[in-house]
Each structure stands twice: as C-alpha cells, then as structure tokens.
Design an enzyme around this catalytic site. Structure first.
Site, PDB file in Angstrom:
ATOM      1  N   CYS A 118       0.832  -1.204   0.000  1.00  0.00           N
ATOM      2  CA  CYS A 118       0.000   0.000   0.000  1.00  0.00           C
ATOM      3  C   CYS A 118       0.867   1.254   0.000  1.00  0.00           C
ATOM      4  CB  CYS A 118      -0.925  -0.006   1.221  1.00  0.00           C
ATOM      5  SG  CYS A 118      -1.931   1.476   1.363  1.00  0.00           S
ATOM      6  N   CYS A 121      -0.481   4.124   2.166  1.00  0.00           N
ATOM      7  CA  CYS A 121      -0.255   3.969   3.611  1.00  0.00           C
ATOM      8  C   CYS A 121       1.209   4.244   3.965  1.00  0.00           C
ATOM      9  CB  CYS A 121      -0.575   2.546   4.072  1.00  0.00           C
ATOM     10  SG  CYS A 121      -2.055   1.834   3.368  1.00  0.00           S
ATOM     11  N   ASP A 122       2.142   3.725   3.168  1.00  0.00           N
ATOM     12  CA  ASP A 122       3.547   3.700   3.585  1.00  0.00           C
ATOM     13  C   ASP A 122       4.458   4.640   2.805  1.00  0.00           C
ATOM     14  OD1 ASP A 122       2.838   1.750   5.424  1.00  0.00           O
ATOM     15  OD2 ASP A 122       3.124   0.133   3.977  1.00  0.00           O
TER      16      ASP A 122
END
Ligand code: NAP
Length: 310
Positions: A118, A121-122
């Site tokens: 992701c 997200c990261d």
C-alpha cells in the site's frame, strides 16, 4: 457501501458487517480520477466517507467484526461472525479482493519493514530514498506514480515488455523523470540489514538471464488481487481463482445470496462497476424478500435483516 445504501433506502433492516473499516481498497487509494461526478477527481478517503455518510443517512447499520462462515437453516441464512451469529433472509457478498503475494525470499519476513502492499499507507516513510515497485497493472502504475512524491527514484519492475495498465497511466509512467522501468525483469530476493530493514533487491532479466542488485529501501508489490472468499468455502461453489459466479441480477446459485463488486467473476473491476453491482444486488434482494416471505419494511428489532458482508 452501495448495496447497503440501496437496501437501507428500501427500508430493509440492513447491517453491513465490516472486518476493518468500510471502504476496502478505495480507502487506501490516494486519488480516484474515474468516478463520475467528481470532475477534478476525489481522494479515496473522501469518496468512502461520503458513501458511508450517505448510506447511514438512510439507516444503514455498520457492524464491526469478521464473518467466518455462512450456513443455511431452512429459508434462513446464518452469518457466523467471530463472536456472534446473525440470522438473515438475504446476504450480499461484497468482500472484494486482497493483494497477491509474490512469493520470493524476504517478502514475508520484511513485510512492514520495507515491504509494502500500500503506497498510500507507507509512501511517506520513503522520502528521499530509492524504492522498487513490482507489477504492470493499473495498481502498480498508479502507486509508482504516487511514490514519486516521496522517493528520490522509483524502479518499476515488470515481467513483460508491455504494461497491462490503461493508456493514460502508461503514458504518465513511461515519461516520468523519476521512474525507471525495468522491462522483462523480476525480483528474486529482498535483502535487509541486521535490524531487518530492507536495504536492497536482487533482480533477474528474463531475456538476457543477467542478475543484478539495487540498493532500495522500500519494495512495493502489486502483482494482482485474490478474492476474499475463504469464508464461503463449503457453502458456495467458487469459480476458478476463488471468485463468485453470479447471473446478471448478481444472484449466486444459493437462494438468498447475491454478490457485488470485485469479488465477482467479471471483466471490469472498478469502483463504478462495483457500485452498479451493489445497487442491482440490493434491488433483487428486496424483491426476493418481498415475494418469497411477503414482507419488506421490516421493523428494526424484529424483522429479517439483509446482510452485506464487506
Ligand atoms: P492486475 O491487473 O491483475 O495486474 C497485475 C500485474 O502484476 C500484471 O501486470 C502482471 O503481469 C503482474 N504479475 C502478476 N503476477 C506476477 C508475478 N508473479 N511476478 C511479476 N509480476 C506479476 O492487478 P491490479 O493492477 O491490482 O488491478 C486489479 C483490477 O483493479 C484490474 O481490473 C484493474 O483494472 C483494476 N484497477 C483499476 C484502477 C483504476 O481504474 N484507476 C486502479 C487500480 C486497479 P502481466 O501483465 O504479465 O500479467
């Protein structure tokens, strides 16, 4: 979410069972450019938030928990969750898909320590460093483009010499100054340092047989999706690959069970097609409950809820 909206708006006593957070993969999509009605695009988070608020305005109840199994009891369907069981007349399965694992050494060991599925997200953890992305589909290309906001360089590894992604994304990725595409090349291993933080990858050129190493600190894997259907095993016969077959009305072979969205066997997996599926499934579930059991507009506490597993 659309199935929940339509079922709740039809005044069915509807619950949406959700394992983590409503919205699924849209929630982890940075920017949605192809959902109608948003001429400038919309963030995945905002789109989900709007959908949830709209459905809740009509009374959709969102229940946190994981559905582990479905079973039948005469004309009822039992939705088994980790801590409770719901008895319902109709179920709409809208459980989507999860990312496929690549299956190379280092992938599982270093997930969360440099290996990610992701970028939204990261991505911000990789400011100013080089990262690798694997895959040639829409997801890989979109996420590679997103990562250019943070990384100093994005290496895109694709196993063929042609991208599967749609035209506009292909154009953007092949001309981006921060992205280097490694055609016909696969990763064979992910390496880490003593603290188990990713520090590099080994790659193999499938045309020349040459191997090489790159000092990346993040490895983002987008090599396809697999449907979330293990909870249906033994209840519903699944199509090859684990997808759910439906007819044009979104009905499965189990009476009272519909499926909507990416979890279905279908050609085009998009937010807009998932929304269409959800509306069709809920409409037919309403008709089924009305004609088969002679009631709709069930009172909230005693009626037969229609479940939407998400
Ligand atoms: P996908 O379209 O199945 O693409 C997976 C990619 O991974 C392919 O390029 C495939 O290579 C590659 N791959 C598969 N196994 C591999 C392996 N073992 N090693 C190396 N590479 C491997 O998956 P997706 O990109 O996640 O997309 C899933 C669905 O969601 C699609 O229908 C897509 O259109 C849709 N989607 C749409 C949007 C959008 O419209 N904005 C955004 C994201 C996703 P090959 O090409 O050689 O098979």
């Amino acid at each position: 979410m659309t199935a929940g909206l339509y079922a709740a708006r039809a005044r069915l006593n509807t619950r949406l069972m959700e394992k983590i957070s409503p919205g699924g993969q849209v929630l982890t999509t940075d920017w949605v450019d192809n959902y109608p009605g948003f001429p400038e695009g919309v963030s995945g988070f905002e789109l989900v938030d709007r959908m949830r608020k709209q459905a809740e305005r009509f009374g959709l109840e969102i229940v946190r928990g994981e559905v582990t199994r479905l079973s039948r009891e005469d004309d009822w369907i039992l939705v088994h969750m980790t801590e409770s069981t719901l008895r319902t007349r109709a179920v709409i399965v809208a459980t989507g898909t999860i990312p496929v694992k690549l299956g190379i050494p280092g992938e599982i060991e270093y997930t969360g320590k440099g290996v990610s599925y992701c970028a939204t997200c990261d991505g911000p953890f990789y400011r100013g460093v080089e990262v690798a992305v694997v895959g040639g589909g829409d997801t890989a290309v979109e996420e590679a483009l997103y990562l250019t906001r943070f990384a100093s360089k994005v290496h895109l590894f694709h196993r063929r010499d042609q991208l599967r992604a749609t035209g506009i994304l292909r154009e953007a990725v092949t001309t981006h100054p921060k992205i280097q595409i490694h055609w016909s090349t696969v990763l064979t291993e992910i390496h880490a340092d003593d603290r188990k933080l990713v520090r590099g990858v080994t790659h193999l050129d499938l045309k020349t047989g040459q191997t090489g190493q790159l000092p990346v600190e993040g490895v983002f894997l987008f090599v396809g999706q697999t449907p979330t259907t293990s909870f249906l095993q033994g209840f519903l016969e699944l199509a090859p690959g684990g997808y759910v077959d439906t007819d044009l009305e979104m009905a499965t072979v189990q009476p009272g069970v519909w499926a909507a969205g990416d979890v279905r066997s279908k050609v085009l997996r998009q937010i807009v097609t998932a929304a269409g599926d959800g509306a069709t499934a809920a409409f037919n579930a309403e008709k089924y409950i009305e004609t088969r059991f002679g009631y709709s507009h069930a009172p909230k506490t005693t009626g037969a809820p229609a479940g939407v597993a998400s």
